[in-house]
Scaffold this motif. Structure first.
Motif, mmCIF file in Angstrom:
data_model
loop_
_atom_site.group_PDB
_atom_site.id
_atom_site.type_symbol
_atom_site.label_atom_id
_atom_site.label_comp_id
_atom_site.label_asym_id
_atom_site.label_seq_id
_atom_site.Cartn_x
_atom_site.Cartn_y
_atom_site.Cartn_z
ATOM 1 N N LEU A 126 0.817 -1.212 0.000
ATOM 2 C CA LEU A 126 0.000 0.000 0.000
ATOM 3 C C LEU A 126 0.851 1.262 0.000
ATOM 4 O O LEU A 126 0.515 2.257 -0.648
ATOM 5 C CB LEU A 126 -0.917 -0.005 1.227
ATOM 6 N N MET A 127 1.980 1.232 0.705
ATOM 7 C CA MET A 127 2.816 2.427 0.832
ATOM 8 C C MET A 127 3.876 2.495 -0.273
ATOM 9 O O MET A 127 3.882 3.407 -1.093
ATOM 10 C CB MET A 127 3.495 2.437 2.203
ATOM 11 N N SER A 128 4.768 1.512 -0.299
ATOM 12 C CA SER A 128 5.916 1.576 -1.213
ATOM 13 C C SER A 128 5.502 1.369 -2.662
ATOM 14 O O SER A 128 5.841 2.165 -3.545
ATOM 15 C CB SER A 128 6.952 0.528 -0.810
ATOM 16 N N ASP A 129 4.769 0.293 -2.924
ATOM 17 C CA ASP A 129 4.477 -0.056 -4.313
ATOM 18 C C ASP A 129 3.544 0.954 -4.965
ATOM 19 O O ASP A 129 3.751 1.349 -6.119
ATOM 20 C CB ASP A 129 3.872 -1.466 -4.386
ATOM 21 N N ILE A 130 2.524 1.390 -4.256
ATOM 22 C CA ILE A 130 1.638 2.404 -4.829
ATOM 23 C C ILE A 130 2.397 3.711 -5.014
ATOM 24 O O ILE A 130 2.185 4.443 -5.987
ATOM 25 C CB ILE A 130 0.394 2.596 -3.948
ATOM 26 N N GLY A 131 3.332 4.002 -4.087
ATOM 27 C CA GLY A 131 4.161 5.195 -4.259
ATOM 28 C C GLY A 131 5.013 5.141 -5.513
ATOM 29 O O GLY A 131 5.224 6.158 -6.187
ATOM 30 N N GLU A 132 5.518 3.945 -5.849
ATOM 31 C CA GLU A 132 6.291 3.791 -7.082
ATOM 32 C C GLU A 132 5.405 3.964 -8.313
ATOM 33 O O GLU A 132 5.798 4.576 -9.309
ATOM 34 C CB GLU A 132 6.948 2.403 -7.119
ATOM 35 N N VAL A 133 4.198 3.433 -8.250
ATOM 36 C CA VAL A 133 3.311 3.458 -9.416
ATOM 37 C C VAL A 133 2.714 4.842 -9.631
ATOM 38 O O VAL A 133 2.651 5.323 -10.771
ATOM 39 C CB VAL A 133 2.189 2.405 -9.262
ATOM 40 N N ASP A 134 2.288 5.509 -8.547
ATOM 41 C CA ASP A 134 1.618 6.807 -8.760
ATOM 42 C C ASP A 134 2.593 7.895 -9.212
ATOM 43 O O ASP A 134 2.171 8.938 -9.689
ATOM 44 C CB ASP A 134 0.849 7.253 -7.510
ATOM 45 N N GLY A 135 3.917 7.655 -9.062
ATOM 46 C CA GLY A 135 4.882 8.624 -9.545
ATOM 47 C C GLY A 135 5.392 8.345 -10.941
ATOM 48 O O GLY A 135 6.321 9.022 -11.407
ATOM 49 N N LEU A 136 4.809 7.351 -11.611
ATOM 50 C CA LEU A 136 5.259 7.008 -12.959
ATOM 51 C C LEU A 136 5.135 8.184 -13.922
ATOM 52 O O LEU A 136 5.962 8.353 -14.824
ATOM 53 C CB LEU A 136 4.450 5.820 -13.496
ATOM 54 N N LEU A 137 4.116 9.008 -13.736
ATOM 55 C CA LEU A 137 3.921 10.130 -14.660
ATOM 56 C C LEU A 137 5.073 11.119 -14.596
ATOM 57 O O LEU A 137 5.690 11.426 -15.614
ATOM 58 C CB LEU A 137 2.607 10.837 -14.348
ATOM 59 N N VAL A 138 5.353 11.612 -13.377
ATOM 60 C CA VAL A 138 6.339 12.692 -13.251
ATOM 61 C C VAL A 138 7.771 12.178 -13.326
ATOM 62 O O VAL A 138 8.690 12.939 -13.624
ATOM 63 C CB VAL A 138 6.125 13.461 -11.931
ATOM 64 N N ARG A 311 7.023 -0.654 -12.971
ATOM 65 C CA ARG A 311 6.467 -1.894 -13.526
ATOM 66 C C ARG A 311 6.539 -3.032 -12.525
ATOM 67 O O ARG A 311 5.590 -3.811 -12.375
ATOM 68 C CB ARG A 311 7.224 -2.275 -14.800
ATOM 69 N N VAL A 312 7.663 -3.148 -11.823
ATOM 70 C CA VAL A 312 7.798 -4.187 -10.800
ATOM 71 C C VAL A 312 6.761 -3.978 -9.701
ATOM 72 O O VAL A 312 6.109 -4.930 -9.250
ATOM 73 C CB VAL A 312 9.227 -4.181 -10.212
ATOM 74 N N ALA A 313 6.585 -2.725 -9.261
ATOM 75 C CA ALA A 313 5.603 -2.418 -8.223
ATOM 76 C C ALA A 313 4.187 -2.726 -8.705
ATOM 77 O O ALA A 313 3.359 -3.237 -7.946
ATOM 78 C CB ALA A 313 5.710 -0.949 -7.811
ATOM 79 N N ALA A 314 3.890 -2.437 -9.978
ATOM 80 C CA ALA A 314 2.559 -2.719 -10.519
ATOM 81 C C ALA A 314 2.272 -4.220 -10.526
ATOM 82 O O ALA A 314 1.160 -4.653 -10.194
ATOM 83 C CB ALA A 314 2.449 -2.159 -11.937
ATOM 84 N N VAL A 315 3.266 -5.005 -10.874
ATOM 85 C CA VAL A 315 3.101 -6.466 -10.860
ATOM 86 C C VAL A 315 2.823 -6.954 -9.439
ATOM 87 O O VAL A 315 1.979 -7.827 -9.214
ATOM 88 C CB VAL A 315 4.349 -7.152 -11.450
ATOM 89 N N ARG A 316 3.515 -6.388 -8.459
ATOM 90 C CA ARG A 316 3.302 -6.783 -7.069
ATOM 91 C C ARG A 316 1.889 -6.418 -6.600
ATOM 92 O O ARG A 316 1.250 -7.195 -5.877
ATOM 93 C CB ARG A 316 4.342 -6.111 -6.174
ATOM 94 N N LEU A 317 1.396 -5.252 -7.012
ATOM 95 C CA LEU A 317 0.036 -4.877 -6.641
ATOM 96 C C LEU A 317 -0.987 -5.797 -7.286
ATOM 97 O O LEU A 317 -1.942 -6.249 -6.637
ATOM 98 C CB LEU A 317 -0.230 -3.426 -7.058
ATOM 99 N N GLU A 318 -0.791 -6.076 -8.563
ATOM 100 C CA GLU A 318 -1.748 -6.934 -9.268
ATOM 101 C C GLU A 318 -1.711 -8.366 -8.744
ATOM 102 O O GLU A 318 -2.710 -9.082 -8.815
ATOM 103 C CB GLU A 318 -1.459 -6.896 -10.762
ATOM 104 N N ALA A 319 -0.559 -8.803 -8.215
ATOM 105 C CA ALA A 319 -0.469 -10.149 -7.647
ATOM 106 C C ALA A 319 -1.395 -10.299 -6.444
ATOM 107 O O ALA A 319 -1.885 -11.397 -6.160
ATOM 108 C CB ALA A 319 0.974 -10.451 -7.233
ATOM 109 N N ILE A 320 -1.640 -9.180 -5.741
ATOM 110 C CA ILE A 320 -2.573 -9.222 -4.610
ATOM 111 C C ILE A 320 -4.008 -9.197 -5.092
ATOM 112 O O ILE A 320 -4.827 -10.063 -4.759
ATOM 113 C CB ILE A 320 -2.305 -8.043 -3.658
#
Length: 556
Positions: A126-138, A311-320
């Motif tokens: 919830l903290m690290s992986d979403i933080g990696e994904v939501d910053g993909l734009l900038v 991308r790695v963080a997105a895969v981890r989120l989708e695995a859940i």
């Protein structure tokens, strides 16, 4: 299928595609204005110096380049401001929607599918992986798209001035924009997965250490746990160090390529000027254009690294969230009976997925409206599993759970859950006030009703002493004893207007006298509701109508 695409991770970004495109356009405009500004300034200064040296100042066009420089400066400032404004706005919107998406997808998996995932691990996602994904734009998407666009414009512009210069810029773009990042991130996917795993491990160790601090202190195991956290920290540090060295190596390689490219462009521009192919101002503009591009390309390695991490963080989120739910929602739900009906376990068989042991073996049980039943048994005998089937967290392997004449699998889950008030074995007390915790059972309950239910569970005096319904109970009920927390959770269940009350160890943590008094008060508060109670304790007379023991998967 369309709904699945909308509720996917890509769907979260797709909802903001307008703002995303505007951000990329503004970023591209900022880069374009900055690059053009440096190229024009370089050419203008060179032309001005040559004009002054030749004594031709009177015929030198001073105003047009000056106006262009001022215009590009203003354009760069304005586009930079709005790029930051829009970019941060859409990033915050995506961060919000990502968390909502994760909760919406993960909550139906609880507790059945999420029971095997540690709380600290979920917190890390919830903290690290979403933080990696939501910053993909900038950090990745915007810079990569804008750099690609500005590189194309620069190559075309150089081609208009001097075609060989365009060829050199195209070569540098491929070398620095593709070749160097490929060498930098080659084989880094596995390293990023390993780094994400160790980052989650450190968060898990830290979270569980804080959550169990009292137990660790009592067992004199605090130092041992600190060592575990320290080991996890050092392991993550080594992964971060390896990642930094990879980025440093990429930057060094980028610097070498950039230095060589700049020298090559300087030589090419001088050769073109000597041949008379371009004048001095345009030759200088080519050199300064190259300088501007090299400065922009300096961030491309970090952008590629951020893209890989995201991308790695997105895969981890989708695995859940992509796990198959323990139960499947019916597509054509039937209505739940309007009046209280008989609940029946009809030859129910259940075993945990992947296990051979049968927990429930052709269980037969009926609970009529207004009837009170107790289920007793040893730990691990399947009592809580019985309640999980009633709550439809899992479906039976064979047999059925029926309410009235209908299998509960035919009800919409939200409709069925409204028929049950549940007190789980480890019912939480949430950080908030007494009223906040109680109104989870009934959001529309009046203060008078809250005081009534507190009296029913013998918490009225306690609530008055700590300041009433608005008193703060602390994180996990830190200001309460275990018995008080249990009774507050029971009050919350009693407050819920449901025909079936399901209690799992309702008197745990209470002394015998208080427990018996609580049970008698609870029975008086039940009215005509049905009660299914799971307990280890001996019950006083009059609490239940029938008592069963679950042993070897069978009710006796």
């Amino acid at each position: 299928m369309k709904a699945a695409r909308i509720d996917s991770l890509k769907g979260v970004f797709a909802r903001h595609r307008g703002r995303l495109l505007l951000t990329v356009l503004l970023l591209w405009t900022t880069m374009l204005a900055g690059t053009a500004l440096l190229g024009l300034s370089g050419g203008f200064l060179t032309a001005a110096a040559l004009a002054g040296a030749a004594g031709l100042g009177n015929g030198f066009n001073f105003f047009s380049p000056s106006a262009g420089i001022r215009g590009l400066t203003m354009a760069r400032i304005v586009s930079r401001y709005f790029e930051k404004l829009v970019g941060h706005d859409v990033t915050l919107r995506i961060a919000r929607d990502l968390r909502v998406w994760f909760f919406r997808r993960a909550l139906p998996l609880a507790p059945a599918r999420l029971a095997g995932v540690r709380t600290g691990e979920l917190l890390a996602r919830l903290m690290s992986d979403i933080g990696e994904v939501d910053g993909l734009l900038v950090r990745a998407i915007g810079p990569l798209l804008a750099l690609g666009g500005i590189s194309l414009v620069a190559v075309v512009s150089a081609g208009i001035i001097y075609p060989p210069a365009a060829g050199l810029l195209a070569l540098l773009a491929m070398l620095i924009g593709v070749g160097v990042p490929w060498l930098t991130v080659r084989g880094a996917a596995d390293q990023e997965r390993d780094r994400a795993l160790h980052r989650a491990q450190l968060r898990t160790q830290s979270f569980e250490g804080l959550e169990g601090a009292a137990d660790l202190a009592a067992l004199q195991a605090r130092e041992h746990w600190n060592q575990r956290v320290l080991v996890a920290s050092k392991q993550l540090k080594s992964r971060d160090k390896r990642r930094r060295w990879r980025l440093i190596s990429g930057n060094a390689l980028h610097g070498l390529c950039g230095a060589g490219g700049l020298v090559a462009m300087l030589w090419l521009a001088l050769q073109a000027f000597e041949r008379g192919s371009v004048d001095a101002a345009l030759a200088a503009a080519l050199v300064f254009l190259t300088v501007a591009l090299l400065e922009l390309w300096a961030g491309i390695g970090l952008a590629w690294q951020s893209w890989l991490s995201g991308r790695v963080a997105a895969v981890r989120l989708e695995a859940i969230v992509d796990q198959v739910p323990g139960v499947v929602e019916t597509q054509a739900p039937v209505a739940v009976p309007a009046l209280p009906a008989t609940l029946q376990f009809d030859q129910v068989v259940f075993r945990w997925p992947g296990q051979a042991r049968v927990l429930l073996d052709h269980v037969q049980l009926q609970l009529a409206p207004g009837e009170r039943i107790a289920i007793r048994g040893d730990s691990g005998s399947g009592k809580t599993t019985l309640s999980s089937l009633l709550l439809r967290l899992w479906d039976p392997e064979a047999g059925s759970v029926r309410y009235g004449d209908a299998d509960i699998r035919g009800f919409a889950q939200a409709d069925w859950h409204r028929q049950i008030a549940w007190l789980p074995q480890n019912a939480p007390v949430f950080a908030g006030t007494v009223a906040d915790n109680l109104r989870l059972g009934d959001v529309a309950a009046s203060d008078a009703r809250l005081w009534q239910v507190l009296a029913e569970v013998r918490l009225q005096t306690w609530a008055e002493q700590i300041g009433g319904l608005s008193a703060w109970v602390g994180e996990n009920g830190a200001t309460m004893s275990a018995g008080q927390a249990r009774r507050l959770a029971l009050a919350r269940a009693l407050l819920r207007d449901a025909p079936i009350l399901l209690l799992d160890e309702p008197t745990e943590g209470l002394d015998v006298d208080t427990a018996h008094a609580l049970l008698h008060d609870m029975v008086a508060a039940l009215g005509n509701r049905s009660l299914l109670m799971i307990t280890h304790d001996e019950l006083p007379d009059g609490i239940v109508h029938r008592s069963y023991r679950l042993r070897d998967g069978k009710l006796t």
